[in-house]
Design a protein around this motif. Structure first.
Motif, short mmCIF file in Angstrom:
data_model
loop_
_atom_site.label_atom_id
_atom_site.label_comp_id
_atom_site.label_asym_id
_atom_site.label_seq_id
_atom_site.Cartn_x
_atom_site.Cartn_y
_atom_site.Cartn_z
N SER A 24 1.10 -1.28 -0.03
CA SER A 24 0.13 -0.03 0.21
C SER A 24 1.41 0.88 0.24
O SER A 24 1.71 1.29 1.09
N PHE A 25 0.68 2.28 -0.69
CA PHE A 25 1.10 3.26 -0.57
C PHE A 25 0.67 4.60 -1.78
O PHE A 25 -0.62 3.89 -2.74
N ASP A 26 1.04 5.40 -1.60
CA ASP A 26 -0.03 6.72 -2.12
C ASP A 26 0.79 8.00 -2.95
O ASP A 26 2.42 7.81 -2.36
N LEU A 27 0.55 8.38 -4.55
CA LEU A 27 1.62 8.84 -5.05
C LEU A 27 0.19 10.52 -4.76
O LEU A 27 -0.88 10.53 -5.65
N TYR A 28 0.76 11.37 -4.78
CA TYR A 28 -0.03 12.62 -4.22
C TYR A 28 0.34 14.09 -5.63
O TYR A 28 1.78 14.20 -5.83
N GLU A 29 -0.60 14.67 -5.94
CA GLU A 29 -0.36 16.04 -6.55
C GLU A 29 0.94 16.91 -5.74
O GLU A 29 0.65 16.89 -5.56
N GLY A 30 2.03 17.14 -6.69
CA GLY A 30 2.80 17.54 -6.58
C GLY A 30 4.51 16.90 -5.63
O GLY A 30 5.15 17.50 -5.51
N GLN A 31 4.16 15.66 -5.57
CA GLN A 31 5.06 14.67 -5.15
C GLN A 31 5.68 14.80 -6.46
O GLN A 31 5.72 13.79 -7.78
N HIS A 139 13.25 12.13 -25.89
CA HIS A 139 12.01 10.87 -25.64
C HIS A 139 10.84 12.12 -24.59
O HIS A 139 10.14 11.79 -24.40
N LEU A 140 12.27 12.51 -23.87
CA LEU A 140 11.47 13.27 -22.64
C LEU A 140 10.78 14.54 -22.63
O LEU A 140 10.20 14.52 -22.72
N SER A 141 11.05 14.53 -24.29
CA SER A 141 10.60 15.92 -24.43
C SER A 141 9.20 15.65 -25.49
O SER A 141 8.42 16.59 -25.33
N LEU A 142 9.27 14.66 -25.93
CA LEU A 142 8.35 14.32 -26.67
C LEU A 142 7.17 13.97 -25.41
O LEU A 142 6.00 13.92 -25.48
N ILE A 143 7.01 13.59 -24.79
CA ILE A 143 6.37 12.62 -23.35
C ILE A 143 5.50 13.80 -22.70
O ILE A 143 4.88 14.13 -22.47
N MET A 144 7.03 15.28 -21.83
CA MET A 144 6.26 16.42 -21.53
C MET A 144 5.32 17.14 -22.29
O MET A 144 4.49 17.46 -21.77
N ALA A 145 5.81 17.26 -23.50
CA ALA A 145 4.79 17.36 -24.68
C ALA A 145 3.54 16.76 -24.50
O ALA A 145 2.33 17.85 -24.23
N THR A 146 2.89 16.15 -23.96
CA THR A 146 1.52 15.27 -23.39
C THR A 146 0.66 15.76 -23.10
O THR A 146 -0.49 15.31 -22.97
N ASN A 147 1.37 16.73 -21.76
CA ASN A 147 0.81 17.11 -20.60
C ASN A 147 0.10 16.39 -19.94
O ASN A 147 -1.03 16.52 -19.59
N GLU A 167 21.38 17.34 -17.21
CA GLU A 167 20.58 17.91 -18.49
C GLU A 167 19.11 17.31 -17.96
O GLU A 167 17.79 18.29 -17.96
N PHE A 168 19.21 16.20 -17.91
CA PHE A 168 17.93 15.40 -17.95
C PHE A 168 16.64 16.09 -16.76
O PHE A 168 15.82 16.21 -17.12
N TYR A 169 17.99 15.84 -15.83
CA TYR A 169 16.86 16.06 -13.69
C TYR A 169 16.57 17.37 -13.85
O TYR A 169 15.97 18.27 -13.43
N GLN A 170 17.78 18.50 -14.69
CA GLN A 170 16.92 19.96 -14.78
C GLN A 170 15.34 19.76 -15.44
O GLN A 170 15.09 20.38 -15.59
N LEU A 171 15.56 19.41 -17.29
CA LEU A 171 14.33 19.23 -17.82
C LEU A 171 13.47 19.33 -16.94
O LEU A 171 12.08 19.59 -16.99
N VAL A 172 13.09 17.80 -16.38
CA VAL A 172 12.41 17.19 -16.16
C VAL A 172 11.60 18.13 -14.77
O VAL A 172 10.85 17.76 -14.10
N ASN A 177 7.77 21.79 -12.13
CA ASN A 177 7.76 22.73 -11.42
C ASN A 177 6.05 23.29 -12.12
O ASN A 177 5.43 24.87 -11.32
N GLU A 178 5.73 23.35 -13.04
CA GLU A 178 4.36 23.76 -13.40
C GLU A 178 3.07 22.66 -13.00
O GLU A 178 3.24 21.78 -12.65
N SER A 179 2.58 23.31 -12.67
CA SER A 179 1.53 23.11 -11.76
C SER A 179 0.59 21.35 -11.64
O SER A 179 0.71 21.20 -12.64
N GLY A 180 0.53 20.97 -10.79
CA GLY A 180 -0.86 19.97 -10.87
C GLY A 180 0.05 18.68 -11.21
O GLY A 180 -0.87 17.47 -11.40
#
Length: 282
Positions: A24-31, A139-147, A167-172, A177-180
């Motif tokens: 059992s575990f949970d993932l919340y918005e902003g984590q 690949h990361l840029s394509l995925i992030m662009a799916t919003n 650079e990977f962690y900077q992009l992520v 940091n965009e909400s939600g």
């Protein structure tokens, strides 16, 4: 905070072997949740269940849906990235962007180009000509662009050099940091996660042994340098030896027992040291 993922008493067996045992575990918005465990602990199975790739017992809820039944709906707001190179190498970068626009209802071509402009990737380059680090950035840029709202990262920096990992962690981080948004990440490079994750779940032999914020779990422990002769008196507190020589031991011990320690030096531990102690049973 809004709960995006919930595992409640989830178990998984393959043949007669129990892979996950009522976790059992949970993932919340902003984590940003680090899912940490040794090889074979059950991390990959958890990800497969989140992606709707297999059945299970117990309850998994992803944004109000069940992965095994509602995979197509969930995948509009959940994205997955691993170290595996799965992009079609014969395509040019601009072609894969156009392809994504046609197959994903929430994909933003503008955002994809914006993310790629922060890298050295040229839109006219064939994917086959990109290095492993650049391919991961694409690949990361394509995925992030799916919003997407949830990003699952499975050993994403495996095989990347220090520069591309940074650079990977900077992009992520910029995307997060965009909400939600929320992230679930697994990695063997536990030290590099310390300045990235907000929470941890430790998995051991199919069991969840720890669920905590990063801040809380680090505050529970202390790293101490003690003389070998003094260590015998501390064994009843179940300390974990991080380093040892003929004269001194460097140990990890819970802060609640700190008054019992005759310490030469006291240091704040890092998450990889705490993880190692948990895996060894300290």
């Amino acid at each position: 905070m809004k709960k995006l993922i919930s595992f409640d008493e989830v178990s998984k067996k393959i043949a007669h072997k129990t892979i996950l045992n009522k976790i059992s575990f949970d993932l919340y918005e902003g984590q940003i949740l680090g899912l940490l465990g040794h090889n074979g602990a059950g991390k990959s199975t958890i990800i497969n269940l989140l992606l709707g790739a297999d059945n299970y017992t117990g309850v998994i809820n992803v944004m109000g849906k069940t992965p095994y039944k509602d995979r197509q709906i969930i995948m509009q707001d959940l994205a997955y990235l691993s170290d595996a190179e799965c992009l079609p190498k014969w395509m040019k970068v601009r072609d894969i962007i156009k392809y994504m626009k046609g197959v994903h209802p929430k994909f933003s071509e503008e955002n994809a180009v914006s993310y790629l402009n922060k890298t050295d990737i040229n839109l006219t380059t064939k994917i086959a000509e990109l290095s492993k680090g650049m391919t991961m950035q694409l690949h990361l840029s394509l995925i992030m662009a799916t919003n997407c709202k949830i990003l699952i990262l499975d050993e994403p920096t495996l095989g990347l050099d220090l520069m591309y990992r940074h650079e990977f962690y900077q992009l992520v981080q910029e995307w997060f940091n965009e909400s939600g948004r929320s992230i679930l990440i697994t990695s063997h490079e536990i030290n590099e996660l310390e300045n990235f994750i907000t929470d941890v779940v430790f998995i051991k032999n199919g069991f969840v042994t720890t669920r905590s914020s990063l801040e809380n779990i680090i505050s529970e422990y202390c790293k101490c340098k003690v003389e070998v002769s003094h260590f015998e008196k501390l064994k009843k507190f179940n300390p974990y030896i991080l380093e040892s020589n003929n004269r001194e031991n460097i140990i990890l011990i819970k802060k609640e027992f700190l008054d019992e320690v005759e310490s030469i030096e006291t240091i704040i531990p890092n998450i990889s040291e705490i993880f190692l102690a948990h895996q060894k049973g300290a």
